[in-house]
Write a protein that holds these residues in place. Structure first.
Motif, PDB file in Angstrom:
ATOM      1  N   ILE A  23       0.834  -1.205   0.000  1.00  0.00           N
ATOM      2  CA  ILE A  23       0.000   0.000   0.000  1.00  0.00           C
ATOM      3  C   ILE A  23       0.869   1.256   0.000  1.00  0.00           C
ATOM      4  N   ASN A  24       1.963   1.241   0.751  1.00  0.00           N
ATOM      5  CA  ASN A  24       2.859   2.397   0.769  1.00  0.00           C
ATOM      6  C   ASN A  24       3.455   2.665  -0.609  1.00  0.00           C
ATOM      7  N   ILE A  25       3.832   1.603  -1.313  1.00  0.00           N
ATOM      8  CA  ILE A  25       4.368   1.771  -2.665  1.00  0.00           C
ATOM      9  C   ILE A  25       3.295   2.345  -3.580  1.00  0.00           C
ATOM     10  N   LEU A  26       2.080   1.814  -3.485  1.00  0.00           N
ATOM     11  CA  LEU A  26       0.978   2.287  -4.319  1.00  0.00           C
ATOM     12  C   LEU A  26       0.650   3.748  -4.019  1.00  0.00           C
ATOM     13  N   LEU A  27       0.576   4.107  -2.763  1.00  0.00           N
ATOM     14  CA  LEU A  27       0.233   5.481  -2.397  1.00  0.00           C
ATOM     15  C   LEU A  27       1.341   6.449  -2.788  1.00  0.00           C
ATOM     16  N   ASP A  28       2.586   6.010  -2.704  1.00  0.00           N
ATOM     17  CA  ASP A  28       3.693   6.859  -3.125  1.00  0.00           C
ATOM     18  C   ASP A  28       3.598   7.138  -4.617  1.00  0.00           C
ATOM     19  N   PHE A  29       3.215   6.122  -5.384  1.00  0.00           N
ATOM     20  CA  PHE A  29       3.043   6.315  -6.824  1.00  0.00           C
ATOM     21  C   PHE A  29       1.915   7.295  -7.121  1.00  0.00           C
ATOM     22  N   LEU A  30       0.810   7.196  -6.384  1.00  0.00           N
ATOM     23  CA  LEU A  30      -0.337   8.064  -6.647  1.00  0.00           C
ATOM     24  C   LEU A  30      -0.057   9.522  -6.311  1.00  0.00           C
ATOM     25  N   GLN A  31       0.879   9.795  -5.424  1.00  0.00           N
ATOM     26  CA  GLN A  31       1.167  11.166  -5.039  1.00  0.00           C
ATOM     27  C   GLN A  31       2.063  11.883  -6.044  1.00  0.00           C
ATOM     28  N   LYS A  32       2.663  11.155  -6.987  1.00  0.00           N
ATOM     29  CA  LYS A  32       3.594  11.769  -7.924  1.00  0.00           C
ATOM     30  C   LYS A  32       2.990  11.893  -9.323  1.00  0.00           C
ATOM     31  N   ILE A  33       1.724  12.204  -9.403  1.00  0.00           N
ATOM     32  CA  ILE A  33       1.054  12.355 -10.685  1.00  0.00           C
ATOM     33  C   ILE A  33       1.356  13.749 -11.225  1.00  0.00           C
ATOM     34  N   PRO A  34       1.773  13.840 -12.492  1.00  0.00           N
ATOM     35  CA  PRO A  34       1.994  15.181 -13.071  1.00  0.00           C
ATOM     36  C   PRO A  34       0.693  15.969 -13.126  1.00  0.00           C
ATOM     37  N   ASN A  35       0.816  17.287 -13.110  1.00  0.00           N
ATOM     38  CA  ASN A  35      -0.359  18.152 -13.071  1.00  0.00           C
ATOM     39  C   ASN A  35      -1.267  17.980 -14.280  1.00  0.00           C
ATOM     40  N   TRP A  36      -0.715  17.684 -15.432  1.00  0.00           N
ATOM     41  CA  TRP A  36      -1.546  17.557 -16.629  1.00  0.00           C
ATOM     42  C   TRP A  36      -2.295  16.224 -16.683  1.00  0.00           C
ATOM     43  N   TRP A  37      -2.006  15.288 -15.754  1.00  0.00           N
ATOM     44  CA  TRP A  37      -2.724  14.020 -15.695  1.00  0.00           C
ATOM     45  C   TRP A  37      -3.674  13.939 -14.515  1.00  0.00           C
ATOM     46  N   ILE A  38      -3.868  15.003 -13.770  1.00  0.00           N
ATOM     47  CA  ILE A  38      -4.695  14.953 -12.566  1.00  0.00           C
ATOM     48  C   ILE A  38      -6.157  14.669 -12.886  1.00  0.00           C
ATOM     49  N   TRP A  39      -6.627  15.068 -14.068  1.00  0.00           N
ATOM     50  CA  TRP A  39      -8.009  14.777 -14.459  1.00  0.00           C
ATOM     51  C   TRP A  39      -8.239  13.277 -14.551  1.00  0.00           C
ATOM     52  N   MET A  40      -7.219  12.537 -14.993  1.00  0.00           N
ATOM     53  CA  MET A  40      -7.349  11.085 -15.090  1.00  0.00           C
ATOM     54  C   MET A  40      -7.420  10.450 -13.701  1.00  0.00           C
ATOM     55  N   TYR A  41      -6.720  11.029 -12.744  1.00  0.00           N
ATOM     56  CA  TYR A  41      -6.783  10.546 -11.370  1.00  0.00           C
ATOM     57  C   TYR A  41      -8.207  10.642 -10.825  1.00  0.00           C
ATOM     58  N   TYR A  42      -8.873  11.764 -11.096  1.00  0.00           N
ATOM     59  CA  TYR A  42     -10.236  11.948 -10.607  1.00  0.00           C
ATOM     60  C   TYR A  42     -11.259  11.163 -11.417  1.00  0.00           C
ATOM     61  N   LEU A  43     -10.916  10.733 -12.610  1.00  0.00           N
ATOM     62  CA  LEU A  43     -11.818   9.957 -13.444  1.00  0.00           C
ATOM     63  C   LEU A  43     -11.748   8.456 -13.143  1.00  0.00           C
ATOM     64  N   THR A  44     -10.669   8.016 -12.525  1.00  0.00           N
ATOM     65  CA  THR A  44     -10.447   6.601 -12.283  1.00  0.00           C
ATOM     66  C   THR A  44     -11.161   6.133 -11.014  1.00  0.00           C
ATOM     67  N   PRO A  45     -11.954   5.068 -11.097  1.00  0.00           N
ATOM     68  CA  PRO A  45     -12.642   4.573  -9.902  1.00  0.00           C
ATOM     69  C   PRO A  45     -11.690   4.034  -8.834  1.00  0.00           C
TER      70      PRO A  45
END
Length: 108
Positions: A12-34
Motif C-alpha cells: 500500500i505504501n508503494i501504491l500510495l507513493d506512486f499516486l502522489q507523484k502524478i503530473p499536473n496535466w494528468w490529474i483529471w485522469m486521477y479523478y476519473l479513475t474509480p
C-alpha cells in the motif's frame, strides 16, 4: 520472517507513493479513475475518524489529520465518494446500452 499484514502495508505504501507523484496535466485522469475513489473510500472510512497520535515524518499527528493533510481525503466527503462509486457502473452500463443500440450490423 514477515507476516502478511506487514507485506500488505509495504504494498500500500508503494501504491500510495506512486499516486502522489502524478503530473499536473494528468490529474483529471486521477479523478476519473474509480480506483482513486475506492482508495479514498477505504482510507477515509477506516482511518478518517481515528484520533490516535502517530509519529509521521518526525512530527506527532493524529491519524485523521495525517490522512487529511498528506492525501487530501476528508471524512466529511465520504458520502460524495460513495455516490461517485455507485454512479460508475450505472454510467458505464448506460453508455454500453446506448452504443450497442446504435450499432447497425446490417449495413449494406
Amino acid at each position: 520472517m514477515e507476516c502478511w499484514p506487514e507485506r500488505f502495508v509495504k504494498l500500500i505504501n508503494i501504491l500510495l507513493d506512486f499516486l502522489q507523484k502524478i503530473p499536473n496535466w494528468w490529474i483529471w485522469m486521477y479523478y476519473l479513475t474509480p480506483t482513486s475513489w475506492s482508495l479514498n473510500a477505504l482510507l477515509t472510512s477506516q482511518y478518517g475518524d481515528v484520533k490516535k497520535e502517530i509519529l509521521v515524518f518526525g512530527e506527532t499527528k493524529s491519524v485523521e489529520s495525517f490522512i487529511r493533510d498528506y492525501f487530501g481525503y476528508h471524512h466529511d466527503q465520504l458520502p460524495l465518494v460513495f455516490v461517485l462509486l455507485a454512479l460508475y457502473p450505472i454510467v458505464l452500463a448506460s453508455l454500453f446500452a446506448y452504443f450497442v443500440a446504435k450499432l447497425n450490423f446490417q449495413k449494406r
